[in-house]
Design a protein around this motif. Structure first.
Motif, PDB file in Angstrom:
ATOM      1  N   VAL A  26       0.828  -1.155  -0.100  1.00  0.00           N
ATOM      2  CA  VAL A  26      -0.007  -0.192  -0.113  1.00  0.00           C
ATOM      3  C   VAL A  26       0.967   1.246   0.035  1.00  0.00           C
ATOM      4  N   ALA A  27       1.815   1.349   0.919  1.00  0.00           N
ATOM      5  CA  ALA A  27       2.754   2.588   0.892  1.00  0.00           C
ATOM      6  C   ALA A  27       3.586   2.679  -0.419  1.00  0.00           C
ATOM      7  N   LEU A  28       3.886   1.459  -1.245  1.00  0.00           N
ATOM      8  CA  LEU A  28       4.531   1.742  -2.454  1.00  0.00           C
ATOM      9  C   LEU A  28       3.708   2.024  -3.592  1.00  0.00           C
ATOM     10  N   ALA A  29       2.214   1.493  -3.338  1.00  0.00           N
ATOM     11  CA  ALA A  29       1.355   2.154  -4.372  1.00  0.00           C
ATOM     12  C   ALA A  29       0.801   3.552  -4.234  1.00  0.00           C
ATOM     13  N   VAL A  30       0.975   3.973  -3.020  1.00  0.00           N
ATOM     14  CA  VAL A  30       0.680   5.498  -2.648  1.00  0.00           C
ATOM     15  C   VAL A  30       1.889   6.311  -3.329  1.00  0.00           C
ATOM     16  N   MET A  31       3.089   5.905  -3.191  1.00  0.00           N
ATOM     17  CA  MET A  31       4.335   6.594  -3.599  1.00  0.00           C
ATOM     18  C   MET A  31       4.135   6.711  -5.114  1.00  0.00           C
ATOM     19  N   PHE A  33       1.559   6.120  -7.262  1.00  0.00           N
ATOM     20  CA  PHE A  33       0.519   6.622  -8.058  1.00  0.00           C
ATOM     21  C   PHE A  33       0.095   8.250  -7.614  1.00  0.00           C
ATOM     22  N   PHE A  34       0.625   8.564  -6.164  1.00  0.00           N
ATOM     23  CA  PHE A  34       0.494   9.911  -6.062  1.00  0.00           C
ATOM     24  C   PHE A  34       1.413  10.923  -5.699  1.00  0.00           C
ATOM     25  N   VAL A  35       2.519  10.399  -5.021  1.00  0.00           N
ATOM     26  CA  VAL A  35       3.683  11.299  -4.557  1.00  0.00           C
ATOM     27  C   VAL A  35       4.810  11.678  -5.747  1.00  0.00           C
ATOM     28  N   PHE A  36       5.125  10.405  -6.368  1.00  0.00           N
ATOM     29  CA  PHE A  36       6.069  10.442  -7.521  1.00  0.00           C
ATOM     30  C   PHE A  36       5.428  11.296  -8.637  1.00  0.00           C
ATOM     31  N   PRO A  37       4.233  11.317  -9.181  1.00  0.00           N
ATOM     32  CA  PRO A  37       4.062  12.210 -10.192  1.00  0.00           C
ATOM     33  C   PRO A  37       3.858  13.491  -9.727  1.00  0.00           C
ATOM     34  N   TRP A  38       3.436  13.910  -8.432  1.00  0.00           N
ATOM     35  CA  TRP A  38       3.294  15.272  -8.044  1.00  0.00           C
ATOM     36  C   TRP A  38       4.826  15.748  -7.917  1.00  0.00           C
ATOM     37  N   LEU A  39       5.701  14.976  -7.212  1.00  0.00           N
ATOM     38  CA  LEU A  39       6.927  15.403  -7.162  1.00  0.00           C
ATOM     39  C   LEU A  39       7.690  15.602  -8.481  1.00  0.00           C
ATOM     40  N   ASP A  40       7.360  15.096  -9.567  1.00  0.00           N
ATOM     41  CA  ASP A  40       8.120  15.030 -10.867  1.00  0.00           C
ATOM     42  C   ASP A  40       7.365  16.427 -11.467  1.00  0.00           C
ATOM     43  N   VAL A  41       6.337  16.913 -11.191  1.00  0.00           N
ATOM     44  CA  VAL A  41       5.681  18.050 -11.754  1.00  0.00           C
ATOM     45  C   VAL A  41       6.372  19.279 -10.872  1.00  0.00           C
ATOM     46  N   VAL A  42       6.573  19.130  -9.703  1.00  0.00           N
ATOM     47  CA  VAL A  42       7.244  20.096  -8.641  1.00  0.00           C
ATOM     48  C   VAL A  42       8.531  20.560  -9.239  1.00  0.00           C
ATOM     49  N   ILE A  43       9.262  19.274  -9.146  1.00  0.00           N
ATOM     50  CA  ILE A  43      10.748  19.352  -9.435  1.00  0.00           C
ATOM     51  C   ILE A  43      10.993  19.773 -10.924  1.00  0.00           C
ATOM     52  N   PHE A  44      10.355  19.031 -11.968  1.00  0.00           N
ATOM     53  CA  PHE A  44      10.679  19.518 -13.298  1.00  0.00           C
ATOM     54  C   PHE A  44       9.307  20.005 -14.057  1.00  0.00           C
ATOM     55  N   PRO A  45       9.031  21.171 -13.964  1.00  0.00           N
ATOM     56  CA  PRO A  45       7.659  21.787 -14.422  1.00  0.00           C
ATOM     57  C   PRO A  45       7.856  22.219 -15.880  1.00  0.00           C
ATOM     58  N   GLU A  46       9.009  22.372 -16.464  1.00  0.00           N
ATOM     59  CA  GLU A  46       9.193  22.607 -17.940  1.00  0.00           C
ATOM     60  C   GLU A  46       9.157  21.229 -18.769  1.00  0.00           C
TER      61      GLU A  46
END
Length: 51
Positions: A26-31, A33-46
């Motif tokens: 469950v922890a890996l699925a949350v990371m 599907f939710f955390v990593f996509p959000w983090l990708d947009v935050v770190i590399f918005p362009e």
């Protein structure tokens, strides 16, 4: 942290093992599907892809 979690899980050794595996999944699925996509947009918005 892991020893605390292991002590808090109810049941026998086998039941604790199954619960620990499910909690990890469950922890890996949350990371994934939710955390990593959000983090990708935050770190590399362009580099946001548009379909």
């Amino acid at each position: 942290m892991y020893s605390w979690l292991w002590r808090k899980l109810p049941g026998t050794l086998l039941l604790k093992l199954v619960q620990a595996i499910l909690l990890s999944g469950v922890a890996l699925a949350v990371m994934y599907f939710f955390v990593f996509p959000w983090l990708d947009v935050v770190i590399f918005p362009e580099t946001e892809t548009q379909i």
